[in-house]
Design an enzyme around this catalytic site. Structure first.
Site, PDB file in Angstrom:
ATOM      1  N   TYR A 126      14.011 -66.236  51.425  1.00 32.47           N
ATOM      2  CA  TYR A 126      13.682 -64.822  51.658  1.00 32.47           C
ATOM      3  C   TYR A 126      14.247 -64.397  53.014  1.00 32.47           C
ATOM      4  CZ  TYR A 126      10.349 -60.958  52.471  1.00 32.47           C
ATOM      5  OH  TYR A 126       9.759 -59.766  52.731  1.00 32.47           O
ATOM      6  N   LYS A 223       1.542 -60.381  46.875  1.00 32.09           N
ATOM      7  CA  LYS A 223       2.164 -60.274  45.548  1.00 32.09           C
ATOM      8  C   LYS A 223       1.131 -60.526  44.437  1.00 32.09           C
ATOM      9  CE  LYS A 223       6.103 -59.837  47.809  1.00 32.09           C
ATOM     10  NZ  LYS A 223       5.697 -59.625  49.187  1.00 32.09           N
TER      11      LYS A 223
HETATM   12  C1  LIG Z   1       9.392 -64.852  48.419  1.00 28.81           C
HETATM   13  C2  LIG Z   1       8.662 -64.074  49.450  1.00 28.81           C
HETATM   14  N1  LIG Z   1       8.023 -64.737  50.418  1.00 28.81           N
HETATM   15  C3  LIG Z   1       7.367 -64.090  51.386  1.00 28.81           C
HETATM   16  C4  LIG Z   1       7.328 -62.723  51.424  1.00 28.81           C
HETATM   17  C5  LIG Z   1       6.629 -62.043  52.561  1.00 28.81           C
HETATM   18  O1  LIG Z   1       5.415 -61.573  52.205  1.00 28.81           O
HETATM   19  P1  LIG Z   1       4.730 -60.332  52.945  1.00 28.81           P
HETATM   20  O2  LIG Z   1       5.429 -59.121  52.459  1.00 28.81           O
HETATM   21  O3  LIG Z   1       3.314 -60.468  52.524  1.00 28.81           O
HETATM   22  O4  LIG Z   1       4.915 -60.548  54.413  1.00 28.81           O
HETATM   23  C6  LIG Z   1       7.957 -61.973  50.426  1.00 28.81           C
HETATM   24  C7  LIG Z   1       7.900 -60.498  50.444  1.00 28.81           C
HETATM   25  O5  LIG Z   1       8.581 -59.819  49.728  1.00 28.81           O
HETATM   26  C8  LIG Z   1       8.668 -62.673  49.419  1.00 28.81           C
HETATM   27  O6  LIG Z   1       9.329 -62.013  48.465  1.00 28.81           O
END
Ligand SMILES: Cc1ncc(COP(=O)(O)O)c(C=O)c1O
Length: 413
Positions: A126, A223
């Site tokens: 990510y 999510k």
């Molecule tokens: C695979 C993945 N990990 C971590 C995150 C980060 O999460 P957050 O938006 O809760 O900070 C996201 C956010 O889109 C993600 O898609």
């Protein structure tokens, strides 16, 4: 809440029971007992006398009142429920909560790394994980090297005596390659490195991360767990050794989540298995249909044969989710944007895993360091695509919407 151990129960059943300790909910023979731990708001907890106050900081154990930053029953119930979904965490294992998924990734990396160490990061990570490594970690003296997500030999070749952590993401949340986590973990452990996995896509319901050799399993609870696109939170779950380090790091950096958000996340958790089942089935229906369309070059959906690492998904995973990507046959970024703008049921916005369906442009070229986009074996002309998060809508309606989008794409390309 369950009378007796729950380890033998299926994850879907554990999901309904987890974190409902009688001391937090009351018991059915007491008036006022409730099903879900109530929202317990507090910054200050009061002590009967100075002797008890002085004892407070010394008993730094889970489930002990001290001061609001160490939480109260609502947050403890959520953390405990998440740990129960990873039985391999074992005695002394646990879950830390963070205000976002990115904060959870940062918390895990900070717990595992010191100046002079080398972090090995999967190339499908990510983007904010990459930004953290390139910027802040680099400034603090941690060197990051990227490796091909699908090649354990590339990880083995990149390991050195300074490697202290390996960050995996399986499947990658844009390009969807499923990784051979047990093989990668064995290589990392040979070099005494901590294995951190971003397990947001599958959640422990679809991939039992700790049982497959992972040391710290990270999730963006924003999510699937939240599931309703109305809260931000993250978690990191680990066995005793790494949980102790996570806990120390989170306490030093002051990580805490609000009890209101913890209650929302707990509420989301209860229905997560049903939502994931429905989203996975709908995603597979749509992925299969999209794969037959002449406008589509590749459907990157781990549940679909032919998607990168599908055989690893079939070997290691017990479930999927509604997030997948579609690569269009040639065309331009503008034509792809026309596709997105023609959709009526898909919201255009970041994130995924909610009850609603979402779409974003797929342009991963700038987020690769070890293996270029388009991936090996793809036609270089096929580079623009969309990422779809399939929600709880009827897949027939979503298919009709996508058909409209593909028609707009054909007109604009
Ligand atoms: C695979 C993945 N990990 C971590 C995150 C980060 O999460 P957050 O938006 O809760 O900070 C996201 C956010 O889109 C993600 O898609």
């Amino acid at each position: 809440m369950a009378k007796g151990p729950t380890d033998h129960l299926s994850p879907a059943t554990r999901l309904t029971l987890a974190g409902r300790r009688p001391e937090w909910t009351g018991t059915a023979d007491q008036p006022g007992a409730v099903v879900s731990p109530p929202v317990w708001r507090a910054s200050t907890h009061l002590y009967p006398d100075t002797a008890a106050l002085k004892q407070g900081p010394r008993s730094n154990a889970d489930g002990r009142f001290y001061y609001g930053r160490r939480g109260a029953p609502t947050q403890w119930a959520l953390a405990e429920a998440l740990t129960e979904l990873e039985p391999a965490a074992g005695e002394g294992g646990g879950t830390m909560l963070y205000p976002s998924g990115v904060a959870a990734i940062a918390g895990a990396l900070l717990a595992a790394l010191r100046p002079g160490d080398v972090l090995l990061m999967t190339d499908n990570a990510y983007d904010p994980s990459r930004v953290l490594a390139r910027g802040w970690l680099a400034e603090w003296g941690v060197e990051t090297r990227w490796f091909d997500p699908q090649d354990p030999a590339a990880l083995a070749a990149a390991c050195c005596e300074r490697t202290r952590a390996v960050l995996l993401e399986s499947p990658g949340s844009l390009t969807m390659e499923v990784q051979d986590v047990p093989a990668l973990a064995a290589i990392a452990h040979h070099h005494r490195a901590c294995v951190i996995l971003d397990n947001t896509w599958a959640s422990p319901l679809g991939f039992a991360a700790l049982a497959h050799g992972v040391d710290i399993s990270v999730m963006s609870l924003t999510k699937h767990v939240g599931g309703h696109s109305d809260l931000m939170m993250g978690s990191a779950t680990a066995g005793a050794e790494w949980y102790a380090k996570l806990r120390r790091t989170a306490q030093v950096t002051g990580q805490v989540v609000s009890p209101d958000d913890a209650a929302l996340a707990l509420r989301g958790l209860r229905s997560m298995a049903v939502r994931l089942e429905r989203e996975t089935a709908s995603a597979l229906t749509l992925a299969r249909w999209l794969a037959t369309r002449p406008e589509v070059a590749h459907v990157l959906c781990p549940m679909l044969p032919g998607s990168p690492g599908h055989e690893l998904w079939a070997r290691d995973f017990t479930g999927g989710c509604g997030l997948f990507s579609v690569v269009l046959k040639g065309g331009t970024a503008a034509a792809r944007d026309a596709l997105i703008d023609a959709l009526g049921l898909f919201g255009i916005g970041y994130s995924w895993g909610g009850f609603e369906s979402l779409v974003t442009p797929l342009d991963p070229a700038s987020a690769r360091s070890a293996v270029d986009w388009p991936l090996p074996g793809m036609d270089p002309a096929d580079r623009f695509g969309v990422r779809l998060s399939i929600g709880l809508d009827d897949p027939a309606d979503l298919q009709a919407d996508l058909e409209r989008g593909l028609t707009a794409w054909s007109a604009a390309r």
